[in-house]
Scaffold this motif. Sequence first.
Motif, PDB file in Angstrom:
ATOM      1  N   GLU A  55      29.397 -12.480 -10.107  1.00 52.48           N
ATOM      2  CA  GLU A  55      28.485 -13.090 -11.069  1.00 52.48           C
ATOM      3  C   GLU A  55      28.748 -14.593 -11.089  1.00 52.48           C
ATOM      4  O   GLU A  55      29.450 -15.107 -11.949  1.00 52.48           O
ATOM      5  N   MET A  56      28.151 -15.288 -10.142  1.00 50.20           N
ATOM      6  CA  MET A  56      28.439 -16.700  -9.964  1.00 50.20           C
ATOM      7  C   MET A  56      27.156 -17.437  -9.558  1.00 50.20           C
ATOM      8  O   MET A  56      26.442 -16.987  -8.670  1.00 50.20           O
ATOM      9  N   PRO A  57      26.824 -18.568 -10.209  1.00 48.81           N
ATOM     10  CA  PRO A  57      25.649 -19.337  -9.804  1.00 48.81           C
ATOM     11  C   PRO A  57      25.816 -19.852  -8.375  1.00 48.81           C
ATOM     12  O   PRO A  57      26.901 -20.336  -8.008  1.00 48.81           O
ATOM     13  N   THR A  58      24.762 -19.742  -7.567  1.00 52.47           N
ATOM     14  CA  THR A  58      24.860 -20.138  -6.169  1.00 52.47           C
ATOM     15  C   THR A  58      23.631 -20.921  -5.720  1.00 52.47           C
ATOM     16  O   THR A  58      22.546 -20.793  -6.285  1.00 52.47           O
ATOM     17  N   VAL A  59      23.832 -21.714  -4.668  1.00 53.03           N
ATOM     18  CA  VAL A  59      22.748 -22.351  -3.928  1.00 53.03           C
ATOM     19  C   VAL A  59      22.990 -22.029  -2.460  1.00 53.03           C
ATOM     20  O   VAL A  59      24.100 -22.242  -1.956  1.00 53.03           O
ATOM     21  N   ALA A  60      21.994 -21.500  -1.781  1.00 48.99           N
ATOM     22  CA  ALA A  60      22.203 -21.050  -0.408  1.00 48.99           C
ATOM     23  C   ALA A  60      20.969 -21.262   0.434  1.00 48.99           C
ATOM     24  O   ALA A  60      19.843 -21.232  -0.063  1.00 48.99           O
ATOM     25  N   GLY A  61      21.196 -21.479   1.720  1.00 48.22           N
ATOM     26  CA  GLY A  61      20.103 -21.444   2.673  1.00 48.22           C
ATOM     27  C   GLY A  61      19.839 -20.005   3.076  1.00 48.22           C
ATOM     28  O   GLY A  61      20.706 -19.130   2.927  1.00 48.22           O
ATOM     29  N   ASP A  62      18.662 -19.729   3.591  1.00 43.94           N
ATOM     30  CA  ASP A  62      18.340 -18.379   4.054  1.00 43.94           C
ATOM     31  C   ASP A  62      18.696 -18.299   5.532  1.00 43.94           C
ATOM     32  O   ASP A  62      17.849 -18.411   6.415  1.00 43.94           O
ATOM     33  N   ASP A  63      19.993 -18.095   5.810  1.00 44.35           N
ATOM     34  CA  ASP A  63      20.489 -18.168   7.185  1.00 44.35           C
ATOM     35  C   ASP A  63      19.930 -17.055   8.066  1.00 44.35           C
ATOM     36  O   ASP A  63      19.644 -17.287   9.251  1.00 44.35           O
ATOM     37  N   GLN A  64      19.787 -15.866   7.530  1.00 40.53           N
ATOM     38  CA  GLN A  64      19.282 -14.769   8.347  1.00 40.53           C
ATOM     39  C   GLN A  64      17.827 -15.025   8.742  1.00 40.53           C
ATOM     40  O   GLN A  64      17.446 -14.822   9.901  1.00 40.53           O
ATOM     41  N   ARG A  65      17.046 -15.495   7.805  1.00 38.54           N
ATOM     42  CA  ARG A  65      15.645 -15.811   8.124  1.00 38.54           C
ATOM     43  C   ARG A  65      15.574 -16.966   9.119  1.00 38.54           C
ATOM     44  O   ARG A  65      14.746 -16.964  10.030  1.00 38.54           O
ATOM     45  N   ALA A  66      16.435 -17.962   8.937  1.00 37.86           N
ATOM     46  CA  ALA A  66      16.449 -19.104   9.850  1.00 37.86           C
ATOM     47  C   ALA A  66      16.740 -18.643  11.272  1.00 37.86           C
ATOM     48  O   ALA A  66      16.091 -19.085  12.236  1.00 37.86           O
ATOM     49  N   ALA A  67      17.717 -17.747  11.426  1.00 42.90           N
ATOM     50  CA  ALA A  67      18.076 -17.248  12.754  1.00 42.90           C
ATOM     51  C   ALA A  67      16.953 -16.409  13.347  1.00 42.90           C
ATOM     52  O   ALA A  67      16.684 -16.470  14.565  1.00 42.90           O
ATOM     53  N   TYR A  68      16.291 -15.644  12.516  1.00 44.69           N
ATOM     54  CA  TYR A  68      15.162 -14.833  12.991  1.00 44.69           C
ATOM     55  C   TYR A  68      14.042 -15.744  13.508  1.00 44.69           C
ATOM     56  O   TYR A  68      13.479 -15.499  14.584  1.00 44.69           O
ATOM     57  N   MET A  69      13.727 -16.786  12.751  1.00 47.89           N
ATOM     58  CA  MET A  69      12.683 -17.730  13.155  1.00 47.89           C
ATOM     59  C   MET A  69      12.995 -18.360  14.509  1.00 47.89           C
ATOM     60  O   MET A  69      12.135 -18.434  15.399  1.00 47.89           O
ATOM     61  N   LEU A  70      14.224 -18.814  14.664  1.00 49.70           N
ATOM     62  CA  LEU A  70      14.629 -19.475  15.902  1.00 49.70           C
ATOM     63  C   LEU A  70      14.572 -18.509  17.082  1.00 49.70           C
ATOM     64  O   LEU A  70      14.074 -18.845  18.165  1.00 49.70           O
ATOM     65  N   THR A  71      15.072 -17.293  16.865  1.00 45.75           N
ATOM     66  CA  THR A  71      15.078 -16.299  17.942  1.00 45.75           C
ATOM     67  C   THR A  71      13.665 -15.903  18.336  1.00 45.75           C
ATOM     68  O   THR A  71      13.354 -15.774  19.531  1.00 45.75           O
ATOM     69  N   ARG A  72      12.814 -15.738  17.352  1.00 42.98           N
ATOM     70  CA  ARG A  72      11.431 -15.356  17.660  1.00 42.98           C
ATOM     71  C   ARG A  72      10.758 -16.428  18.502  1.00 42.98           C
ATOM     72  O   ARG A  72       9.984 -16.118  19.426  1.00 42.98           O
ATOM     73  N   HIS A  73      11.017 -17.683  18.213  1.00 43.17           N
ATOM     74  CA  HIS A  73      10.449 -18.770  19.012  1.00 43.17           C
ATOM     75  C   HIS A  73      10.916 -18.663  20.459  1.00 43.17           C
ATOM     76  O   HIS A  73      10.116 -18.797  21.397  1.00 43.17           O
ATOM     77  N   LEU A  74      12.210 -18.375  20.663  1.00 37.75           N
ATOM     78  CA  LEU A  74      12.739 -18.277  22.015  1.00 37.75           C
ATOM     79  C   LEU A  74      12.180 -17.053  22.751  1.00 37.75           C
ATOM     80  O   LEU A  74      11.937 -17.096  23.960  1.00 37.75           O
ATOM     81  N   VAL A  75      11.974 -15.966  22.025  1.00 36.38           N
ATOM     82  CA  VAL A  75      11.374 -14.773  22.622  1.00 36.38           C
ATOM     83  C   VAL A  75       9.965 -15.078  23.107  1.00 36.38           C
ATOM     84  O   VAL A  75       9.570 -14.698  24.226  1.00 36.38           O
ATOM     85  N   THR A  76       9.196 -15.766  22.285  1.00 39.82           N
ATOM     86  CA  THR A  76       7.819 -16.097  22.666  1.00 39.82           C
ATOM     87  C   THR A  76       7.777 -17.069  23.843  1.00 39.82           C
ATOM     88  O   THR A  76       6.762 -17.144  24.558  1.00 39.82           O
ATOM     89  N   GLN A  77       8.865 -17.798  24.069  1.00 38.77           N
ATOM     90  CA  GLN A  77       8.937 -18.687  25.230  1.00 38.77           C
ATOM     91  C   GLN A  77       9.295 -17.940  26.514  1.00 38.77           C
ATOM     92  O   GLN A  77       9.323 -18.545  27.589  1.00 38.77           O
ATOM     93  N   GLY A  78       9.570 -16.656  26.400  1.00 41.11           N
ATOM     94  CA  GLY A  78       9.830 -15.853  27.586  1.00 41.11           C
ATOM     95  C   GLY A  78      11.286 -15.633  27.928  1.00 41.11           C
ATOM     96  O   GLY A  78      11.606 -15.112  29.007  1.00 41.11           O
TER      97      GLY A  78
END
Length: 330
Positions: free
Chosen positions: A153-176
């Motif tokens: 139970e702690m206030p946090t600020v975080a990036g969405d690292d899993q989504r960020a990695a998914y976005m990057l990987t999907r871009h590379l997949v679409t590049q072949g």
Amino acid sequence: MKKSVPTIRDVAAAAGVSTATVSKFVNGAQRFSPPVEDTIKRVIAELGYRSNPLAQSMITGRTKTVGLSVLDISNPHFTSIVKGANRVAQAHGYTVLLVDTEENPDRERHLLEALSRRVDGMLVFSRLQEAELGWLVEMDRPLVFFGRMPGLEMPTVAGDDQRAAYMLTRHLVTQGHRRFAYLGFSRSRRDEERRDGVRECLAAHGQQLTVYDTDSPSSLEGERICSSIMLGAEHPDALICYNDLMALGFMKAAQTLGFRLPGDMSVAGFDNIQFGNYSSPALTTVDLQSERMGATAMEKLLAIIDGKPTERCTRIEPQLILRASTSCRT
């Protein structure tokens, strides 16, 4: 003859009020009628009175100082976080006291406990696992933690690292790209989230992932491990690195070995540090909004210190930054 420094008694005498009234006004402890406040303001300006910070802290119980613990101030990602946090703190009259734990979990608790005794609240980065951080919650200090902490139970600020990695990987997949590798830093909680995001995307496209681990999230480690990845029987055609520093070190070593980037391999990282824009080739990355993260965390902490409501977990949205270190496979 040296001019004497005006005191709170001088202000009170010139304004025709008690020293208690001046003290409460200066420290924001009580509001008074507009004529009284206007008179006090005018006298303070005329006399050049400056309140004593130590005396203020004794009255209010606050130091007007906040602590910020980072893992490695030489990493530009943390430098940007400090910049954002400090900007907000200064705008609210606070001073930031910085502690660099230097990726050393053995010293981390000692440093944080010492810091907590000198500040009104803390912003904390930590490599420790959730099970090892219960003592932080028990501290009698407002606290905001960087990163996801679902078990505390702690206030946090975080990036969405899993989504960020998914976005990057999907871009590379679409590049072949078809042969993927991830160069990680398993001691970091964020590493698991990034690795999971890569795997999630590849699984959706029926592809596998090769994982390499390092001893530190540094350019030196990226450079060191490069030969073992590139000189094997078949090297990957896409490498996703835990951060930009590792990616930049890896690219330098790969080019020294005679490989063409991105012709022989696409390389990408996380954090969008400034140096990545000036490398050759310029580095594709995910911007996790480091400076905004620091500013948001400081705003949350100051709200908690002032007793204002704030959401428990704040997520910062990632942004894909496409540059020349990644290209389509032919």
